[in-house]
Structures are given as structure tokens and as C-alpha cells.
Design a protein around this motif. Structure first.
Motif, PDB file in Angstrom:
ATOM      1  N   THR A  69      39.384  40.257  30.889  1.00  0.00           N
ATOM      2  CA  THR A  69      40.221  40.188  31.907  1.00  0.00           C
ATOM      3  C   THR A  69      40.176  41.127  32.897  1.00  0.00           C
ATOM      4  O   THR A  69      40.540  40.950  34.049  1.00  0.00           O
ATOM      5  CB  THR A  69      41.836  40.239  31.481  1.00  0.00           C
ATOM      6  OG1 THR A  69      41.947  41.314  30.938  1.00  0.00           O
ATOM      7  CG2 THR A  69      42.123  38.826  30.385  1.00  0.00           C
ATOM      8  N   GLY A  70      39.619  42.200  32.664  1.00  0.00           N
ATOM      9  CA  GLY A  70      39.719  43.246  33.705  1.00  0.00           C
ATOM     10  C   GLY A  70      40.751  44.535  33.466  1.00  0.00           C
ATOM     11  O   GLY A  70      40.708  45.267  34.091  1.00  0.00           O
ATOM     12  N   TRP A  71      42.049  44.079  32.922  1.00  0.00           N
ATOM     13  CA  TRP A  71      43.006  44.784  32.754  1.00  0.00           C
ATOM     14  C   TRP A  71      42.981  46.076  32.315  1.00  0.00           C
ATOM     15  O   TRP A  71      43.602  47.145  32.749  1.00  0.00           O
ATOM     16  CB  TRP A  71      44.236  43.869  32.362  1.00  0.00           C
ATOM     17  CG  TRP A  71      44.581  43.144  33.263  1.00  0.00           C
ATOM     18  CD1 TRP A  71      44.738  41.791  33.267  1.00  0.00           C
ATOM     19  CD2 TRP A  71      45.358  43.336  34.452  1.00  0.00           C
ATOM     20  NE1 TRP A  71      45.263  41.243  34.544  1.00  0.00           N
ATOM     21  CE2 TRP A  71      45.996  42.213  35.297  1.00  0.00           C
ATOM     22  CE3 TRP A  71      45.671  44.735  35.266  1.00  0.00           C
ATOM     23  CZ2 TRP A  71      46.241  42.091  36.328  1.00  0.00           C
ATOM     24  CZ3 TRP A  71      46.413  44.593  36.454  1.00  0.00           C
ATOM     25  CH2 TRP A  71      46.651  43.407  37.077  1.00  0.00           C
ATOM     26  N   THR A  72      42.187  46.164  31.133  1.00  0.00           N
ATOM     27  CA  THR A  72      41.845  47.666  30.587  1.00  0.00           C
ATOM     28  C   THR A  72      41.361  48.266  31.537  1.00  0.00           C
ATOM     29  O   THR A  72      41.605  49.668  31.646  1.00  0.00           O
ATOM     30  CB  THR A  72      41.013  47.299  29.255  1.00  0.00           C
ATOM     31  OG1 THR A  72      41.808  46.682  28.329  1.00  0.00           O
ATOM     32  CG2 THR A  72      40.867  48.534  28.619  1.00  0.00           C
ATOM     33  N   LEU A  73      40.360  47.941  32.181  1.00  0.00           N
ATOM     34  CA  LEU A  73      39.714  48.910  33.076  1.00  0.00           C
ATOM     35  C   LEU A  73      40.347  49.168  34.206  1.00  0.00           C
ATOM     36  O   LEU A  73      40.439  50.318  34.771  1.00  0.00           O
ATOM     37  CB  LEU A  73      38.414  48.236  33.685  1.00  0.00           C
ATOM     38  CG  LEU A  73      37.186  48.081  32.670  1.00  0.00           C
ATOM     39  CD1 LEU A  73      36.007  47.130  33.101  1.00  0.00           C
ATOM     40  CD2 LEU A  73      36.635  49.529  32.658  1.00  0.00           C
TER      41      LEU A  73
END
Length: 76
Positions: A48-52
Motif C-alpha cells: 500500500t505504501g503506508w509503511t514507507l
């Protein structure tokens, strides 16, 4: 950047808000751990890209220089 062991992960199909909250609940910046200059942020896989996004935000809030993300594998 420190990942809390055992912290919940957002499951497949989670909303963006749930994914961001899950990343925020398991990541923190260790005091005094930031090197001077830019930071290379490595993630083995991106779904999802949320961790980054959350990790980069925490690093910048802690005083890091520019944060450059690198993903080794992007999942569709």
C-alpha cells in the motif's frame, strides 16, 4: 527506525486509514539514531505504501535530512 515486534499489521483489503494507523502503531525513531545527511529508507516489499510514508514522516519529524525510499518488490 524501530519496528515494534508483535504490533498489528493491516490485513489485505484494509482501508488506507487502517493501514496508516497500523504502520504508525509499530514504527518509532530511536533517540539519537539519526545520522547527519540524507536517509535511504529500504522496504523489501510495497503493497500500500503506508509503511514507507509513515516511516519517512517519522524520520523527517525527528530531524532527518532528505529521505529516499527504495522498494525491492512492488506487489500489485
Amino acid at each position: 527506525l524501530v519496528a515494534q515486534p508483535g504490533a498489528p499489521l493491516a490485513g489485505a483489503g484494509a482501508t488506507s486509514a487502517a493501514a496508516a494507523d497500523a504502520a504508525l502503531s509499530r514504527l518509532s525513531v530511536a533517540p539519537g539514531a539519526l545520522p547527519p545527511g540524507p536517509v535511504l529508507l529500504l522496504d523489501a516489499a510495497k503493497r500500500t505504501g503506508w509503511t514507507l510514508t509513515v516511516a519517512a514522516s517519522l524520520l523527517r519529524e525527528a530531524g532527518a535530512g532528505p529521505v529516499y525510499p527504495l522498494v525491492l518488490h512492488a506487489q500489485a
